[in-house]
Design a protein around this motif. Structure first.
Motif, PDB file in Angstrom:
ATOM      1  N   GLU A 112       0.839  -1.204   0.000  1.00 42.28           N
ATOM      2  CA  GLU A 112       0.000   0.000   0.000  1.00 42.28           C
ATOM      3  C   GLU A 112       0.873   1.253   0.000  1.00 42.28           C
ATOM      4  O   GLU A 112       0.558   2.257  -0.645  1.00 42.28           O
ATOM      5  CB  GLU A 112      -0.915  -0.021   1.225  1.00 42.28           C
ATOM      6  CG  GLU A 112      -1.999  -1.078   1.161  1.00 42.28           C
ATOM      7  CD  GLU A 112      -2.786  -1.153   2.443  1.00 42.28           C
ATOM      8  OE1 GLU A 112      -3.907  -1.669   2.404  1.00 42.28           O
ATOM      9  OE2 GLU A 112      -2.255  -0.700   3.468  1.00 42.28           O
ATOM     10  N   ASP A 136       2.137   1.837  -3.543  1.00 39.28           N
ATOM     11  CA  ASP A 136       1.053   2.364  -4.404  1.00 39.28           C
ATOM     12  C   ASP A 136       0.832   3.847  -4.162  1.00 39.28           C
ATOM     13  O   ASP A 136       0.623   4.625  -5.109  1.00 39.28           O
ATOM     14  CB  ASP A 136      -0.239   1.591  -4.146  1.00 39.28           C
ATOM     15  CG  ASP A 136      -0.133   0.164  -4.634  1.00 39.28           C
ATOM     16  OD1 ASP A 136       0.770  -0.119  -5.450  1.00 39.28           O
ATOM     17  OD2 ASP A 136      -0.972  -0.666  -4.181  1.00 39.28           O
ATOM     18  N   MET A 137       0.879   4.268  -2.921  1.00 36.24           N
ATOM     19  CA  MET A 137       0.665   5.696  -2.623  1.00 36.24           C
ATOM     20  C   MET A 137       1.806   6.539  -3.177  1.00 36.24           C
ATOM     21  O   MET A 137       1.582   7.655  -3.690  1.00 36.24           O
ATOM     22  CB  MET A 137       0.552   5.886  -1.107  1.00 36.24           C
ATOM     23  CG  MET A 137      -0.775   5.386  -0.529  1.00 36.24           C
ATOM     24  SD  MET A 137      -1.039   5.884   1.189  1.00 36.24           S
ATOM     25  CE  MET A 137       0.172   4.818   1.969  1.00 36.24           C
ATOM     26  N   GLU A 138       3.060   6.057  -3.121  1.00 33.46           N
ATOM     27  CA  GLU A 138       4.174   6.815  -3.681  1.00 33.46           C
ATOM     28  C   GLU A 138       4.046   6.933  -5.193  1.00 33.46           C
ATOM     29  O   GLU A 138       4.312   7.993  -5.788  1.00 33.46           O
ATOM     30  CB  GLU A 138       5.483   6.120  -3.309  1.00 33.46           C
ATOM     31  CG  GLU A 138       5.813   6.225  -1.814  1.00 33.46           C
ATOM     32  CD  GLU A 138       7.104   5.496  -1.459  1.00 33.46           C
ATOM     33  OE1 GLU A 138       7.663   4.846  -2.372  1.00 33.46           O
ATOM     34  OE2 GLU A 138       7.536   5.592  -0.293  1.00 33.46           O
ATOM     35  N   ALA A 139       3.594   5.860  -5.858  1.00 38.62           N
ATOM     36  CA  ALA A 139       3.410   5.919  -7.321  1.00 38.62           C
ATOM     37  C   ALA A 139       2.323   6.924  -7.681  1.00 38.62           C
ATOM     38  O   ALA A 139       2.452   7.686  -8.645  1.00 38.62           O
ATOM     39  CB  ALA A 139       3.061   4.524  -7.851  1.00 38.62           C
ATOM     40  N   LEU A 140       1.255   6.939  -6.926  1.00 38.65           N
ATOM     41  CA  LEU A 140       0.152   7.882  -7.180  1.00 38.65           C
ATOM     42  C   LEU A 140       0.616   9.326  -7.001  1.00 38.65           C
ATOM     43  O   LEU A 140       0.266  10.220  -7.787  1.00 38.65           O
ATOM     44  CB  LEU A 140      -1.000   7.582  -6.232  1.00 38.65           C
ATOM     45  CG  LEU A 140      -2.253   8.449  -6.403  1.00 38.65           C
ATOM     46  CD1 LEU A 140      -2.830   8.254  -7.797  1.00 38.65           C
ATOM     47  CD2 LEU A 140      -3.291   8.085  -5.356  1.00 38.65           C
ATOM     48  N   LEU A 141       1.449   9.610  -5.994  1.00 39.73           N
ATOM     49  CA  LEU A 141       1.969  10.957  -5.786  1.00 39.73           C
ATOM     50  C   LEU A 141       2.864  11.373  -6.959  1.00 39.73           C
ATOM     51  O   LEU A 141       2.846  12.552  -7.396  1.00 39.73           O
ATOM     52  CB  LEU A 141       2.758  11.005  -4.478  1.00 39.73           C
ATOM     53  CG  LEU A 141       1.928  10.937  -3.202  1.00 39.73           C
ATOM     54  CD1 LEU A 141       2.838  10.870  -1.980  1.00 39.73           C
ATOM     55  CD2 LEU A 141       1.025  12.154  -3.097  1.00 39.73           C
ATOM     56  N   THR A 163       2.583  10.438 -10.134  1.00 38.56           N
ATOM     57  CA  THR A 163       1.686  10.757 -11.250  1.00 38.56           C
ATOM     58  C   THR A 163       1.059  12.130 -11.066  1.00 38.56           C
ATOM     59  O   THR A 163       0.924  12.918 -12.013  1.00 38.56           O
ATOM     60  CB  THR A 163       0.600   9.688 -11.369  1.00 38.56           C
ATOM     61  OG1 THR A 163       1.223   8.423 -11.501  1.00 38.56           O
ATOM     62  CG2 THR A 163      -0.295   9.947 -12.561  1.00 38.56           C
ATOM     63  N   TYR A 164       0.687  12.433  -9.842  1.00 37.41           N
ATOM     64  CA  TYR A 164       0.050  13.736  -9.546  1.00 37.41           C
ATOM     65  C   TYR A 164       1.025  14.883  -9.837  1.00 37.41           C
ATOM     66  O   TYR A 164       0.666  15.905 -10.418  1.00 37.41           O
ATOM     67  CB  TYR A 164      -0.391  13.755  -8.090  1.00 37.41           C
ATOM     68  CG  TYR A 164      -0.769  15.139  -7.604  1.00 37.41           C
ATOM     69  CD1 TYR A 164      -1.969  15.724  -7.993  1.00 37.41           C
ATOM     70  CD2 TYR A 164       0.091  15.854  -6.799  1.00 37.41           C
ATOM     71  CE1 TYR A 164      -2.298  16.983  -7.572  1.00 37.41           C
ATOM     72  CE2 TYR A 164      -0.220  17.129  -6.372  1.00 37.41           C
ATOM     73  CZ  TYR A 164      -1.429  17.700  -6.754  1.00 37.41           C
ATOM     74  OH  TYR A 164      -1.760  18.949  -6.315  1.00 37.41           O
TER      75      TYR A 164
END
Length: 847
Positions: free
Chosen positions: A207, A210-215, A217-218
């Motif tokens: 988890e 996943d949160m680091e990858a989402l940041l 992309t943002y």
């Protein structure tokens, strides 16, 4: 921030002293507040729902290769010393519920799966702050995971919030976990391990990735939006620069329009000057014309006012004749009323503000006002004298006419129609007399009350002679009183609040088919323009009640005599009389009927006093049973009360139940207290006496308890007392035959709290040989013992109808006790054989 109680070493030492000798080690101790939620029993309010100070201590105990964890609840004694209150095993902890209805989030529940009573709400624990709550819960969760290998269900708390708190407060948690390292639980739990454990349980490694990858992309998307915004702004600036020629052309057009506007403003100034000169000339002409018109209007108004004044100063001859010497016969009343109306209006027309203040002091007006006042005085004196004589003659005529009263063998409801008709003829005259001279009403009211008092007392006395129809006579009498109040108040011109129609009482029903619903309707309207004066209404309200005292003087004595007579004939008649009186009182709340309400209140008090006297005497008769010689069987007052209650219900007739319910409460309370005292006279037969009489009480009141709520309450109370007496009586009979058997069982149960089941057969008096002796002595002739129980039960009971039910209860109770004994023997002495439960059940069924 205040120091947490979890770090209080003195508190920890006090907890260790409280559990000294248990070989347990305190891992954490913290102060909490204990309370009960809304799931508690509804009947137990008060102290049980108040928050109480407690201490929660988490302890561990090494046993062999394993470790046991406990949650201890400690309370403060009277001297402030901490002492154990409850003990919970953490292996039974199934749920941790943080209550959402507490905004602070400091309140939580701990659910254990081995609690016997699920109907009692579990205690709620409230911490001082969220840090203390998180500290305690994390300690509990870590111990459950490390010692038990599982976690309980967590409800009502955010997992991320717990993770963040644990991350920020790692030193605190480390210290707490460090305490565990000294014990037998967490020898391998280090400071770094604790932090990793908490974070791993709340947010996994996948988890987090996943949160680091989402940041990432943002961030890329944000940079792209910034570049596009800069490109759009550059394009807008370029477009503005290309439109410069168009802007110059617009500015030239605006300058040309401005020149045209300036020319137009000069022309408008010239025309405005010419118009102002014309307006001044027109205004001068209008002023001269207005003065002439105002002079003409004033002259016309003056002529009209003089004509009206002359009209007011003229007295018509026909009115003067009626006011000074006319007759007051019914045929002439219309002319008299018209003359009164003219005189009233004439007097008002000569008063300011109806008359202009400039005319009020004119000689002609003053002379005419004096002449009208003389006419008023003469007419008021003549009318008052006539009405006083008329009231006396009217009452004398009605008293002498026997058709107005009930005769022997014929109960007749009072009829006020004739009296109301005769008074309506002169009601309008009284209204005008009030308007002309209010001081004349006092003597007229006195004369009316004095005359009518004789008629009312005569009617009431005549009605109350029909004692066979006492309730209807009281009803007629009360109705006569109520209908007289609004009629009298309206007829005698009292300015009081409107009264409730006399036929429409509290229950919305009429008292009879010929109700005088309009006794106060005299076909007139109040002609006084000042009826809204509050002070005047208050004074008239007091005067009305004084007049009612004169009107109804002496009637209360007639009612008292009837109540006393009815009590001597049958005291239960007081119930019906009380209900009727209470209904009439509650049906009229207007202050205008204050004296009548006081009269009926006194009557109600007298009825209540007489009925209370009857209840006290009956209770005294019941209490005399206690002083009699020893009694057995059903006490005499039990069936007599059922008969009395049946008669009392017949007398209620839909009226208020308060009087009867209070009597029931007094009767049953004295009955039960007396029964208990009589039963205690011989302890050998106490339970037999109680169960037989409580059963008789239920049987005699079964039908009434289904329809009377207060009796249903006492029925259930008797049922509970019956069951308690049955249980004690049955236990006595069982132990009389099998005392040795069940005493052996109790000794085993007492030892199971301190030693293991395997050690019990080696205790003194509890060996296998002792068991065989007890079983042989108690069960070798079990059929004879059971038969002896039946004979003793049959011998002690005087009510044979109770024998079958009590025998069934006894067999069931004995079988339950034997079942418990058999299970205990199978657990402690697995190789010993005793008669099975099924064999004992078959034996009981055959007897």
């Amino acid at each position: 921030m205040a120091k947490s109680s979890a770090d209080d070493e003195e508190l920890r030492r006090a907890c260790e002293a409280a559990i000294e000798g248990t070989k347990e080690k305190i891992e954490m101790s913290i102060r909490v507040a204990k309370s009960r939620g809304i799931w508690g029993k509804s009947g137990k309010l008060g102290r049980s729902h108040m928050a109480k100070p407690r201490v929660l201590a988490i302890s561990t105990k090494s046993k062999g290769q394993g470790t046991k964890a406990f949650l201890r609840v400690l309370k403060y004694s009277t001297g402030g010393v901490v002492e154990p209150a409850k003990l919970y095993k953490l292996k039974h902890l199934s749920k941790v519920d943080v209550l959402t209805n507490d905004p602070s989030g400091c309140t939580f529940l701990l659910g254990f799966d081995n609690l016997r009573s699920q109907s009692v709400a579990p205690p709620q624990w409230t911490m001082r702050n969220v840090d203390d709550r998180n500290r305690l819960l994390l300690c509990i969760l870590n111990i459950c995971k490390d010692v038990l290998g599982r976690l309980p269900k967590v409800v009502g708390i955010d997992v991320v919030e717990m993770a963040l708190w644990a991350k920020e407060n790692t030193p605190t948690i480390t210290k707490q976990q460090g305490n565990l390292q000294d014990g037998p639980v967490a020898a391998s739990v280090a400071e770094g391990d604790t932090k990793v454990t908490v974070e791993r349980e709340l947010v996994s490694q996948a988890e987090e990735e996943d949160m680091e990858a989402l940041l990432g992309t943002y961030r890329a998307f944000s940079e792209r939006l910034k570049r596009e915004l800069q490109a759009l702004e550059a394009a807008n600036v370029h477009a503005i620069l290309e439109s410069e020629p168009l802007i110059d052309e617009v500015l030239q057009g605006l300058e040309s329009a401005s020149n045209c506007v300036e020319d137009m403003d000069e022309w408008l100034g010239i025309f405005n000057l010419k118009l102002r000169h014309m307006r001044e000339d027109i205004e001068s002409i209008e002023v001269r014309n207005n003065k002439l018109e105002m002079q003409s209007v004033n002259n016309k108004s003056l002529i009209e006012e003089l004509d009206k004044l002359l009209e007011r100063l003229c007295i018509p001859s026909e009115y003067a004749t009626s006011l000074t010497g006319g007759s007051f016969d019914e045929a002439r009343m219309l002319q008299n009323i018209e003359a009164c109306e003219w005189l009233t209006n004439a007097l008002r027309s000569l008063e300011v503000p109806n008359l202009d203040g400039g005319y009020a002091n004119m000689r002609a007006v003053r002379e005419k006002r004096a002449e009208l006042n003389k006419l008023k005085t003469t007419f008021v004196k003549r009318a008052s004298e006539f009405l006083r004589n008329y009231f006396a003659s009217l009452v004398d005529f009605m008293i002498s006419d026997k058709s107005y009263f009930s005769q022997r063998g014929q109960l007749k409801r009072p009829d006020h129609a004739d009296l109301r008709y005769k008074c309506r003829t002169y009601a309008r005259l009284l209204q005008h007399l009030k308007s002309l001279d209010k001081n004349c009403l006092g003597p007229l009211r006195k004369a009316y009350c004095s005359s009518l008092n004789l008629l009312l007392r005569r009617r009431v006395q005549t009605l109350l002679r029909f004692r066979r129809h006492m309730l209807k006579c009281l009803q007629f009498s009360f109705h006569s009183l109520w209908t007289r109040v609004p009629f009298f108040a309206h007829f005698m011109c009292f300015e009081v609040p409107a009264l409730v129609p006399p036929g429409n009482l509290a229950n919305g029903s009429k008292t009879g088919p010929n109700d005088d619903d309009n006794d106060d309707d005299l076909g007139i309207m109040d002609i006084d323009d000042n009826d809204g004066n509050t002070g005047k209404r208050s004074a008239d309200l007091e005067a009305l009640n004084e007049s009612l005292r004169d009107l109804l003087d002496g009637i209360q004595e007639d009612f008292y005599a009837v109540v006393d007579w009815a009590y001597k004939i049958d005291p239960l008649r007081c119930i019906s009389m009380h209900g009727i009186t209470e209904r009439y009182i509650s049906g009229q709340k207007a202050d205008a009927a204050g004296f009548v309400r006081i009269l009926l209140d006194d009557l109600e008090s007298r009825i209540s006093m007489q009925f209370t006297r009857f209840v006290e005497e009956a209770c005294h008769q019941i209490e005399r049973n206690e002083r009699n010689v020893r009694q057995v069987g059903i006490l005499s007052y039990i069936p007599r009360f059922a008969t009395l209650a049946t008669r009392m219900e017949q007398y209620i007739q839909g009226q208020s139940r308060d009087l009867v319910d209070q009597a029931y409460t007094k009767f049953v309370t004295v009955m039960f207290v007396t029964l208990d005292k009589v039963a205690q006279a011989d302890p050998r037969y106490t339970d037999i006496m109680l169960l037989e009489n409580y059963a008789a009480f239920q049987n005699s009141l079964y039908d009434l308890a289904n329809v009377v709520p207060i009796l249903a309450k006492f029925y259930h109370q008797a049922s509970e007392s019956y069951e308690q007496a049955c249980t004690r009586f049955i236990s006595t009979i069982i132990y009389s035959q099998f005392d040795r058997l069940f005493q052996f069982e109790h000794r085993i149960e007492d030892l199971m709290y301190t030693i293991t089941p395997e050690e019990i057969p080696f205790q003194l008096g509890l060996s296998k040989m002792d068991l065989r002796k007890v079983v042989k002595s108690s069960l070798s002739g079990v059929d004879k013992s059971i038969n002896a129980m039946y004979k003793r039960l049959q011998k002690n009971l005087t009510s044979e109808e109770l024998l079958p039910s009590l025998w069934d209860k006894l067999k069931k109770e004995f079988l339950d006790k034997y079942d418990s004994f058999a299970q205990l023997v199978a657990k402690i002495y697995p190789n010993e054989t005793i008669p099975s439960v099924s064999e004992m059940r078959d034996l009981l069924a055959s007897m």
